[in-house]
Design an enzyme around this catalytic site. Structure first.
Site, PDB file in Angstrom:
ATOM      1  N   SER A  17       0.824  -1.208   0.000  1.00  0.00           N
ATOM      2  CA  SER A  17       0.000   0.000   0.000  1.00  0.00           C
ATOM      3  C   SER A  17       0.863   1.266   0.000  1.00  0.00           C
ATOM      4  CB  SER A  17      -0.888  -0.015   1.258  1.00  0.00           C
ATOM      5  OG  SER A  17      -1.530   1.229   1.418  1.00  0.00           O
ATOM      6  N   CYS A 130      -1.774   2.885  13.769  1.00  0.00           N
ATOM      7  CA  CYS A 130      -2.256   4.229  14.045  1.00  0.00           C
ATOM      8  C   CYS A 130      -2.844   4.279  15.442  1.00  0.00           C
ATOM      9  CB  CYS A 130      -3.342   4.500  13.001  1.00  0.00           C
ATOM     10  SG  CYS A 130      -4.416   5.847  13.408  1.00  0.00           S
TER      11      CYS A 130
END
Ligand SMILES: Cc1cc2nc3c(=O)[nH]c(=O)nc-3n(C[C@H](O)[C@H](O)[C@H](O)COP(=O)(O)O)c2cc1C
Length: 298
Positions: A17, A130
């Site tokens: 990604s 995250c």
């Protein structure tokens, strides 16, 4: 053919990604890109609910064995992605895996629900590197956080859900086990390793605009190999291995360590067709090994 979570792929090589901009490549190379698409599936750059500008420049620092990036996940946000990017990515000749990230479980749920409804999307990848702004913990750094995230999103889609593990935690294998137990269909690893570089002239200041960044490329290959081996030994769902892959041999090593698919990231910046080359090299090595093991007679 390679089978991954019920999806038929032409070979085992996909992109990492955020490391191959298929929309820009289509603009640059036209339909030639579609005829010679380098990956067996396309993994999109991370999408967040709200649009993001990304981090201030400079965003890259070159290392002897790769780079540190501090891109900061710039993207158009969910609405912009659905309106502008999804139709273009759906025109690619390979299945589309959409990578999403949220700052709360509710945000991740919103993204998963939105993409669950889109036929153009073959699978979802959750970027869990995250912090959860509600708990303060990185979603993929703790097995309990990862389990709670999957409990919040798993029932929202019948599409395969891949959890992209972070190497920046005590035990990626513990996190992978929790992800599998709470419904993940696959795991992918490694994301980048945290790193920083000092400014060569400004005393005491970091070079990167974001302060710190993520290390990728050949420098992380040995880390990727051990983490993929440890994770693959603990879970029975398929593993997408990545980190520093530059050749078919590197991809083969990750497959030997237990990966079903292998993703190419940083190497595509040097050569946009690296994916095709690595897929061909891997096929040659695996074909040769089959022949020498006697499974195929010459
Ligand atoms: C410039 C750059 C941007 C990246 N963007 C993303 C991203 O948006 N989402 C994500 O999950 N990983 C992102 N990654 C991580 C890669 O997908 C991959 O996990 C990592 O770079 C290790 O593979 P490599 O050594 O082959 O690059 C990014 C990596 C690089 C170098």
């Amino acid at each position: 053919m390679t089978e991954f979570c019920g999806i038929e792929l032409a070979h085992p090589i996909v992109n990492g990604s955020g490391t191959f901009d298929a929309i820009a490549a289509r603009r640059a190379f036209g339909d030639a890109l579609l005829e010679r698409f380098p990956f067996a599936a396309f993994v999109s750059k991370t999408v967040t609910v709200a649009p993001r500008q990304g981090n201030p420049a400079p965003r890259l620092w070159e290392l002897p064995g790769g780079m540190i990036n501090s891109i900061g996940l710039p993207n158009k946000g969910l609405d912009g992605y659905l309106a502008e990017d999804l139709p273009k990515l759906a025109a690619l000749p390979v299945p589309l895996i959409v990578n999403v990230m949220g700052f709360t479980r509710e945000e991740v749920a919103r993204l998963v629900e939105a993409f669950a409804a889109r036929d153009e999307v073959a699978a979802l990848e959750l970027n869990v590197s995250c912090p959860n702004v509600k708990t303060g913990m990185v979603m993929g750094a703790d097995p309990g956080e990862t389990a709670a995230l999957l409990d919040a999103v798993r029932q929202l889609t019948v599409k395969p859900v891949v959890v992209k593990l972070t190497p920046n935690c005590a035990s990626p294998a513990d996190v992978a086990e929790a992800a599998e137990a709470h419904g993940a269909d696959a795991v992918s690893l490694i994301n980048t390793l945290r790193g920083m570089a000092m400014h060569p002239r400004r005393h005491g200041q970091p070079w990167l605009g974001g302060g710190t960044g993520g290390v990728s490329g050949p420098a992380v290959r040995a880390v990727a190999l051990v983490q993929v081996a440890e994770v693959a030994a603990r879970v029975s769902v398929p593993v997408i291995g990545m980190g520093g892959v530059q050749t078919g041999r590197h991809a083969y090593d990750l497959r030997e360590a237990g990966a079903t698919l292998v993703a190419v990231g940083t190497e595509s910046f040097r050569d946009p067709l690296a994916g095709s080359r690595i897929a061909a090299e891997l096929a040659e090595i695996e074909g040769r090994n089959l022949a020498s093991s006697g499974a195929i007679s010459a």
